[in-house]
Motif scaffolding. Structure first.
Motif, mmCIF file in Angstrom:
data_model
loop_
_atom_site.group_PDB
_atom_site.id
_atom_site.type_symbol
_atom_site.label_atom_id
_atom_site.label_comp_id
_atom_site.label_asym_id
_atom_site.label_seq_id
_atom_site.Cartn_x
_atom_site.Cartn_y
_atom_site.Cartn_z
ATOM 1 N N MET A 1 0.843 -1.177 0.000
ATOM 2 C CA MET A 1 0.000 0.000 0.000
ATOM 3 C C MET A 1 0.888 1.239 0.000
ATOM 4 N N SER A 2 0.606 2.189 -0.892
ATOM 5 C CA SER A 2 1.433 3.390 -0.999
ATOM 6 C C SER A 2 1.037 4.407 0.066
ATOM 7 N N GLU A 3 2.003 5.267 0.413
ATOM 8 C CA GLU A 3 1.750 6.307 1.401
ATOM 9 C C GLU A 3 0.801 7.342 0.813
ATOM 10 N N GLN A 4 -0.135 7.782 1.612
ATOM 11 C CA GLN A 4 -1.119 8.762 1.189
ATOM 12 C C GLN A 4 -0.453 10.127 1.002
ATOM 13 N N ALA A 5 -0.838 10.825 -0.064
ATOM 14 C CA ALA A 5 -0.286 12.150 -0.343
ATOM 15 C C ALA A 5 -1.117 13.219 0.370
ATOM 16 N N PRO A 6 -0.468 14.271 0.842
ATOM 17 C CA PRO A 6 -1.223 15.370 1.449
ATOM 18 C C PRO A 6 -2.060 16.092 0.402
ATOM 19 N N THR A 7 -3.175 16.634 0.827
ATOM 20 C CA THR A 7 -4.062 17.375 -0.061
ATOM 21 C C THR A 7 -4.321 18.756 0.526
ATOM 22 N N VAL A 8 -4.719 19.674 -0.338
ATOM 23 C CA VAL A 8 -5.136 21.013 0.082
ATOM 24 C C VAL A 8 -6.616 21.116 -0.248
ATOM 25 N N ARG A 9 -7.385 21.518 0.744
ATOM 26 C CA ARG A 9 -8.841 21.627 0.575
ATOM 27 C C ARG A 9 -9.369 22.776 1.422
ATOM 28 N N PRO A 10 -10.611 23.211 1.161
ATOM 29 C CA PRO A 10 -11.204 24.267 1.995
ATOM 30 C C PRO A 10 -11.355 23.810 3.446
ATOM 31 N N ILE A 11 -11.250 24.760 4.347
ATOM 32 C CA ILE A 11 -11.509 24.488 5.760
ATOM 33 C C ILE A 11 -12.977 24.114 5.920
ATOM 34 N N GLU A 12 -13.208 23.053 6.688
ATOM 35 C CA GLU A 12 -14.561 22.623 7.026
ATOM 36 C C GLU A 12 -14.808 22.942 8.504
ATOM 37 N N PRO A 13 -16.068 23.080 8.907
ATOM 38 C CA PRO A 13 -16.348 23.417 10.309
ATOM 39 C C PRO A 13 -15.666 22.483 11.316
ATOM 40 N N GLY A 14 -15.597 21.207 11.023
ATOM 41 C CA GLY A 14 -14.960 20.262 11.929
ATOM 42 C C GLY A 14 -13.461 20.443 12.067
ATOM 43 N N ASP A 15 -12.849 21.199 11.142
ATOM 44 C CA ASP A 15 -11.405 21.462 11.186
ATOM 45 C C ASP A 15 -11.042 22.571 12.169
ATOM 46 N N LEU A 16 -12.007 23.392 12.537
ATOM 47 C CA LEU A 16 -11.697 24.626 13.267
ATOM 48 C C LEU A 16 -10.991 24.413 14.607
ATOM 49 N N PRO A 17 -11.371 23.438 15.426
ATOM 50 C CA PRO A 17 -10.615 23.246 16.671
ATOM 51 C C PRO A 17 -9.138 22.925 16.414
ATOM 52 N N ARG A 18 -8.861 22.095 15.427
ATOM 53 C CA ARG A 18 -7.468 21.747 15.093
ATOM 54 C C ARG A 18 -6.731 22.964 14.520
ATOM 55 N N VAL A 19 -7.380 23.721 13.646
ATOM 56 C CA VAL A 19 -6.783 24.928 13.075
ATOM 57 C C VAL A 19 -6.421 25.901 14.201
ATOM 58 N N LEU A 20 -7.317 26.054 15.159
ATOM 59 C CA LEU A 20 -7.052 26.958 16.283
ATOM 60 C C LEU A 20 -5.848 26.472 17.097
ATOM 61 N N ARG A 21 -5.758 25.176 17.345
ATOM 62 C CA ARG A 21 -4.600 24.641 18.090
ATOM 63 C C ARG A 21 -3.300 24.893 17.334
ATOM 64 N N ILE A 22 -3.314 24.680 16.023
ATOM 65 C CA ILE A 22 -2.112 24.931 15.211
ATOM 66 C C ILE A 22 -1.753 26.407 15.262
ATOM 67 N N ASN A 23 -2.762 27.276 15.128
ATOM 68 C CA ASN A 23 -2.506 28.715 15.191
ATOM 69 C C ASN A 23 -1.823 29.073 16.510
#
Length: 168
Positions: A1-23
Protein backbone atom coordinates in the motif's frame (compact mmCIF):
# COMPACT_ATOMS: atom_id res chain seq x y z
CA UNK A 1 0.00 0.00 0.00
CA UNK A 2 1.43 3.39 -1.00
CA UNK A 3 1.75 6.31 1.40
CA UNK A 4 -1.12 8.76 1.19
CA UNK A 5 -0.29 12.15 -0.34
CA UNK A 6 -1.22 15.37 1.45
CA UNK A 7 -4.06 17.38 -0.06
CA UNK A 8 -5.14 21.01 0.08
CA UNK A 9 -8.84 21.63 0.58
CA UNK A 10 -11.20 24.27 1.99
CA UNK A 11 -11.51 24.49 5.76
CA UNK A 12 -14.56 22.62 7.03
CA UNK A 13 -16.35 23.42 10.31
CA UNK A 14 -14.96 20.26 11.93
CA UNK A 15 -11.40 21.46 11.19
CA UNK A 16 -11.70 24.63 13.27
CA UNK A 17 -10.61 23.25 16.67
CA UNK A 18 -7.47 21.75 15.09
CA UNK A 19 -6.78 24.93 13.08
CA UNK A 20 -7.05 26.96 16.28
CA UNK A 21 -4.60 24.64 18.09
CA UNK A 22 -2.11 24.93 15.21
CA UNK A 23 -2.51 28.71 15.19
CA UNK A 24 -1.90 29.03 18.92
CA UNK A 25 1.13 26.71 18.76
CA UNK A 26 2.69 29.11 16.21
CA UNK A 27 2.39 32.38 18.18
CA UNK A 28 4.23 34.84 17.80
CA UNK A 29 4.90 33.92 14.14
CA UNK A 30 1.13 34.30 13.73
CA UNK A 31 -1.13 36.35 15.95
CA UNK A 32 -2.97 34.78 18.85
CA UNK A 33 -6.73 34.35 18.32
CA UNK A 34 -9.67 32.66 19.99
CA UNK A 35 -12.39 30.49 18.44
CA UNK A 36 -14.72 33.45 17.82
CA UNK A 37 -11.99 35.41 16.03
CA UNK A 38 -11.09 32.34 13.94
CA UNK A 39 -14.74 31.97 12.87
CA UNK A 40 -14.76 35.64 11.85
CA UNK A 41 -11.50 35.35 9.88
CA UNK A 42 -12.64 32.24 8.02
CA UNK A 43 -15.93 33.97 7.13
CA UNK A 44 -14.03 37.04 5.84
CA UNK A 45 -11.55 34.99 3.81
CA UNK A 46 -11.59 34.54 0.05
CA UNK A 47 -9.52 31.40 0.64
CA UNK A 48 -9.55 29.38 3.86
CA UNK A 49 -7.52 26.25 3.21
CA UNK A 50 -6.04 23.34 5.11
CA UNK A 51 -3.30 20.90 4.21
CA UNK A 52 -4.45 17.46 5.31
CA UNK A 53 -3.16 13.93 5.30
CA UNK A 54 -6.36 11.94 5.21
CA UNK A 55 -8.48 13.41 7.98
CA UNK A 56 -5.51 14.87 9.88
CA UNK A 57 -5.10 18.64 9.43
CA UNK A 58 -1.40 19.52 9.27
CA UNK A 59 -1.60 23.24 8.49
CA UNK A 60 -3.77 26.04 7.17
CA UNK A 61 -3.86 29.46 5.58
CA UNK A 62 -6.33 32.34 5.34
CA UNK A 63 -6.36 34.85 2.46
CA UNK A 64 -8.50 37.97 2.77
CA UNK A 65 -9.81 40.25 0.00
CA UNK A 66 -9.29 44.03 -0.25
CA UNK A 67 -12.84 44.81 0.92
CA UNK A 68 -12.69 42.97 4.25
CA UNK A 69 -13.71 44.59 7.53
CA UNK A 70 -10.64 42.99 9.15
CA UNK A 71 -9.10 45.36 11.70
CA UNK A 72 -5.52 44.02 11.68
CA UNK A 73 -2.95 46.84 11.55
CA UNK A 74 -0.99 44.88 8.95
CA UNK A 75 -4.06 44.27 6.76
CA UNK A 76 -4.96 47.96 7.03
CA UNK A 77 -1.40 48.93 6.00
CA UNK A 78 -1.91 47.13 2.67
CA UNK A 79 -5.51 48.38 2.30
CA UNK A 80 -4.28 51.99 2.52
CA UNK A 81 -1.75 51.42 -0.28
CA UNK A 82 -3.22 48.90 -2.75
CA UNK A 83 -6.60 48.24 -4.37
CA UNK A 84 -5.79 44.94 -6.06
CA UNK A 85 -4.30 42.93 -3.22
CA UNK A 86 -5.12 39.67 -1.50
CA UNK A 87 -3.79 39.46 2.04
CA UNK A 88 -2.34 36.20 3.27
CA UNK A 89 -3.21 36.74 6.90
CA UNK A 90 -1.77 33.61 8.42
CA UNK A 91 -0.06 30.37 7.48
CA UNK A 92 0.76 27.85 10.16
CA UNK A 93 1.69 24.18 10.36
CA UNK A 94 1.88 21.57 13.08
CA UNK A 95 5.51 21.37 14.29
CA UNK A 96 5.86 17.78 13.03
CA UNK A 97 4.69 18.81 9.55
CA UNK A 98 7.21 21.63 9.08
CA UNK A 99 10.06 21.20 6.62
CA UNK A 100 8.20 18.61 4.50
CA UNK A 101 7.36 20.82 1.50
CA UNK A 102 3.79 21.39 2.62
CA UNK A 103 4.15 25.18 2.59
CA UNK A 104 5.12 24.99 -1.08
CA UNK A 105 2.12 22.76 -1.78
CA UNK A 106 -0.17 25.22 -0.01
CA UNK A 107 1.23 28.30 -1.79
CA UNK A 108 0.90 26.58 -5.17
CA UNK A 109 -2.79 26.01 -4.46
CA UNK A 110 -3.25 29.60 -3.29
CA UNK A 111 -1.66 30.79 -6.55
CA UNK A 112 -3.84 28.44 -8.61
CA UNK A 113 -7.03 29.69 -6.97
CA UNK A 114 -6.11 33.39 -6.97
CA UNK A 115 -5.14 33.29 -10.66
CA UNK A 116 -8.81 33.01 -11.60
CA UNK A 117 -9.87 36.11 -9.64
CA UNK A 118 -10.04 39.48 -11.38
CA UNK A 119 -9.36 41.53 -8.23
CA UNK A 120 -6.22 39.63 -7.24
CA UNK A 121 -3.30 41.57 -8.66
CA UNK A 122 -0.85 40.99 -5.83
CA UNK A 123 -0.46 38.65 -2.90
CA UNK A 124 0.62 40.45 0.27
CA UNK A 125 1.76 39.36 3.71
CA UNK A 126 4.07 40.32 6.53
CA UNK A 127 6.97 38.50 8.12
CA UNK A 128 8.47 39.24 11.53
CA UNK A 129 11.88 40.91 11.33
CA UNK A 130 12.24 41.86 15.02
CA UNK A 131 12.27 39.26 16.39
CA UNK A 132 13.32 37.76 13.06
CA UNK A 133 11.57 34.79 11.47
CA UNK A 134 14.51 33.78 9.25
CA UNK A 135 12.82 30.61 7.97
CA UNK A 136 9.78 32.55 6.77
CA UNK A 137 11.88 35.35 5.28
CA UNK A 138 13.89 32.81 3.23
CA UNK A 139 10.76 30.88 2.22
CA UNK A 140 9.02 34.01 0.91
CA UNK A 141 12.11 35.40 -0.83
CA UNK A 142 12.42 32.09 -2.70
CA UNK A 143 8.83 32.52 -3.87
CA UNK A 144 9.35 36.03 -5.28
CA UNK A 145 8.10 38.18 -2.41
CA UNK A 146 9.86 41.48 -1.91
CA UNK A 147 9.68 44.01 0.88
CA UNK A 148 7.47 47.02 0.14
CA UNK A 149 7.74 48.55 3.60
CA UNK A 150 8.18 47.92 7.32
CA UNK A 151 5.91 48.52 10.23
CA UNK A 152 6.21 48.54 14.00
CA UNK A 153 3.16 46.83 15.43
CA UNK A 154 1.24 47.69 18.60
CA UNK A 155 2.14 44.24 19.93
CA UNK A 156 5.87 45.00 19.89
CA UNK A 157 7.02 43.21 16.73
CA UNK A 158 8.55 44.85 13.66
CA UNK A 159 7.32 43.31 10.41
CA UNK A 160 8.47 43.34 6.81
CA UNK A 161 5.51 44.10 4.55
CA UNK A 162 5.91 41.94 1.45
CA UNK A 163 4.23 41.59 -1.91
CA UNK A 164 4.46 39.84 -5.24
CA UNK A 165 2.21 39.63 -8.28
CA UNK A 166 -0.32 36.81 -8.29
CA UNK A 167 1.06 34.07 -10.51
CA UNK A 168 -1.17 33.45 -13.51
Amino acid sequence: MSEQAPTVRPIEPGDLPRVLRINQANVPEVGSIDAERLDYLVAESTLALVVALGSQVLGFCLVLPPDSTYDSVNYRWFAERFDDFMYLDRVAFDAEAQGRGLGTLLYEEVDRQLASLDNAGRLTLEVNVDPPNETSLAFHAKRGFTEVGRQDTPYGIEVSMQSRPVRR
